[in-house]
Design an enzyme around this catalytic site. Structure first.
Site, PDB file in Angstrom:
ATOM      1  N   ASP A  57     -31.021  24.538 -70.214  1.00 34.70           N
ATOM      2  CA  ASP A  57     -29.799  24.705 -71.014  1.00 34.70           C
ATOM      3  C   ASP A  57     -29.367  26.165 -71.090  1.00 34.70           C
ATOM      4  OD1 ASP A  57     -27.580  23.779 -72.374  1.00 34.70           O
ATOM      5  OD2 ASP A  57     -28.603  23.523 -74.290  1.00 34.70           O
ATOM      6  N   HIS A 109     -21.835  13.768 -76.244  1.00 38.28           N
ATOM      7  CA  HIS A 109     -22.285  15.121 -76.583  1.00 38.28           C
ATOM      8  C   HIS A 109     -22.631  15.088 -78.069  1.00 38.28           C
ATOM      9  CE1 HIS A 109     -21.896  19.633 -77.089  1.00 38.28           C
ATOM     10  NE2 HIS A 109     -22.820  19.489 -76.169  1.00 38.28           N
ATOM     11  N   HIS A 142     -29.941  21.240 -66.316  1.00 30.81           N
ATOM     12  CA  HIS A 142     -28.744  21.531 -67.109  1.00 30.81           C
ATOM     13  C   HIS A 142     -28.539  23.031 -67.270  1.00 30.81           C
ATOM     14  CE1 HIS A 142     -25.639  20.038 -69.917  1.00 30.81           C
ATOM     15  NE2 HIS A 142     -25.821  21.205 -70.515  1.00 30.81           N
ATOM     16  N   ASP A 196     -25.137  25.663 -68.257  1.00 29.07           N
ATOM     17  CA  ASP A 196     -23.737  25.692 -68.713  1.00 29.07           C
ATOM     18  C   ASP A 196     -22.961  26.895 -68.202  1.00 29.07           C
ATOM     19  OD1 ASP A 196     -22.980  23.411 -70.472  1.00 29.07           O
ATOM     20  OD2 ASP A 196     -24.785  24.002 -71.554  1.00 29.07           O
ATOM     21  N   GLU A 253     -21.163  16.356 -69.195  1.00 27.83           N
ATOM     22  CA  GLU A 253     -21.880  16.314 -70.476  1.00 27.83           C
ATOM     23  C   GLU A 253     -21.007  15.690 -71.554  1.00 27.83           C
ATOM     24  OE1 GLU A 253     -24.848  19.127 -73.118  1.00 27.83           O
ATOM     25  OE2 GLU A 253     -23.243  20.076 -71.968  1.00 27.83           O
ATOM     26  N   HIS A 278     -31.791  17.536 -70.679  1.00 29.80           N
ATOM     27  CA  HIS A 278     -32.265  18.694 -71.443  1.00 29.80           C
ATOM     28  C   HIS A 278     -32.632  18.252 -72.859  1.00 29.80           C
ATOM     29  CE1 HIS A 278     -27.966  18.434 -72.183  1.00 29.80           C
ATOM     30  NE2 HIS A 278     -27.937  19.453 -73.024  1.00 29.80           N
ATOM     31  N   HIS A 294     -28.672  14.090 -75.934  1.00 31.10           N
ATOM     32  CA  HIS A 294     -27.606  14.108 -76.942  1.00 31.10           C
ATOM     33  C   HIS A 294     -27.338  12.758 -77.601  1.00 31.10           C
ATOM     34  CE1 HIS A 294     -25.982  18.172 -77.043  1.00 31.10           C
ATOM     35  NE2 HIS A 294     -26.124  18.239 -75.724  1.00 31.10           N
TER      36      HIS A 294
END
Length: 392
Positions: A320, A150, A20, A22, A123, A212, A191
């Protein structure tokens, strides 16, 4: 040879598959997808955790780029398509470094060619807007996992950080999982609420991932994985990819983060805002209230425990990066993975076990999902279910 030298040598053969990152969202927030304004061919350390030189330094061989969008966006589906377009343009812009990857075989081919396999993960189930057709569309565009939620619930699944509503997965939520199995899209349980984790494991016919997430027994945060869920991964064949986010791995940071989030909201900002304005507010808060500092050892503690609970065949890494304001000392950006591997070597982890952690487990899990999908597609057609027909 030092442990760090040994770690770097190991990563040359078995590089990191990170679950993961971003970067696409950071590029949206910082430069509105102007890739020339954040040219990751050069050092972007003043702005990002991620660029190509540091990915190389960190020994990254495959990256799941998150095509995340905020769950409160009214246009989540087109925003997700923009994120996918961003990843596609990154791969096109840097073809000597990044290789498009859809399968486990693609990952191995990229490794053999010395390129970084680039995969995508969506995500949050809000990105499909309760539509299995949209789910299939994301798969057709290259998305190979979807995190079921999420930070907020979706209509068919409970999030770890929202008030329970569905009690886990609804009937439509279970249909989403089955359709993901049929496609070959990995079910990502980061999540989600623990009830959703258990319902998904009860439903799936393919391995799941946590792209993650870390151990709840080591740090009691709802974003982490309870031991009873970790203990189910061997039977499922899936994997948990440890995250580096201090507020998920260090208990003192959990408490500090709650106060920092309240401060962001008091300034009228979303608590996940990593824009320059948001980071300014974070820095000012930290000057007044020094944050507890996680370290490489903190993350290794999670891996030691997760290994006891799930076994070495079911672990991976999901940093992350560029989705968190803070990182542990020694894992400051994507160049830091060798420090973690060196720490694990010092703790007695063997090189064959570390090869599983960094590369082999992630490739195996995606390949296993592909095998299930071939069987499922031969056995049944695409689902025509709607949320109204199952949960109405």
């Amino acid at each position: 040879m030092t442990s760090l030298d040994e770690a770097r040598a190991l990563l040359r053969e078995f590089p990191v598959v990170d679950g993961h990152n971003d970067l696409p969202w950071a590029l949206r927030e910082q430069v509105a997808y102007d890739l020339g304004a954040r040219d990751i061919a050069g050092d972007q350390g003043a702005h990002l955790h991620t660029d190509l030189p540091r990915l190389r330094e960190g020994g990254v061989g495959a990256q799941y780029w998150s095509v995340y969008v905020r769950s409160d966006l009214p246009d989540a589906v087109p925003a997700t398509l923009e994120q996918i377009d961003c990843v596609t343009r990154l791969i096109e812009r840097y073809p000597a470094e990044l290789a498009p990857a859809l399968t486990a075989a693609d990952m191995e081919a990229a490794r053999a060619a010395g390129r970084i396999a680039s995969l995508m993960g969506a995500e949050g189930g809000h990105s499909i807007a309760n539509s299995l057709g949209t789910l299939r569309g994301l798969y057709a565009l290259g998305v190979r996992y979807m995190t079921l939620t999420h930070n907020d619930n979706v209509d068919w699944a409970d999030s770890a950080t929202d008030e329970p509503k569905a009690g886990g997965l609804t009937a439509f939520g279970r249909e989403v999982v089955r359709e993901m199995n049929r496609l070959g899209m990995l079910v990502d349980l980061s999540h989600v609420a623990a009830t959703t984790m258990r319902d998904a494991l009860d439903t799936t016919s393919a391995p799941v991932i946590f792209s993650h997430s870390s151990s709840r027994a080591v740090c009691d945060h709802p974003r982490n994985i309870p031991d009873d869920v970790l203990e189910r991964l061997p039977a499922n064949g899936g994997m948990a990819m440890v995250t580096f986010v201090p507020k998920f791995v260090l208990q003192a940071a959990v408490d500090w983060t709650a106060a920092a989030d309240d401060n962001m909201r008091a300034h009228g900002l979303h608590h996940l805002d990593t824009s320059e304005a948001g980071m300014k507010v974070h820095r000012e808060f930290e000057e007044r209230h020094p944050r507890p500092v996680a370290t490489v050892s903190t993350v290794a503690d999670h891996l030691d425990h997760m290994r006891e609970a799930a076994g070495i065949d079911h672990l991976g890494i999901g940093g992350d990066y560029d989705g968190t304001a803070f990182t542990p000392d020694g894992l400051n950006d994507v160049s830091g993975y060798p420090n973690l591997i060196a720490e694990l070597l010092d703790r007695g982890w063997s090189k064959p076990d570390l090869a599983k952690l960094t590369w082999q487990n992630a490739v195996r899990v995606l390949g296993a999902a592909e095998d299930v999908a071939r069987e499922e597609r031969a056995a049944r057609p695409a689902s025509h279910a709607t949320i109204g027909s199952l949960d109405g």
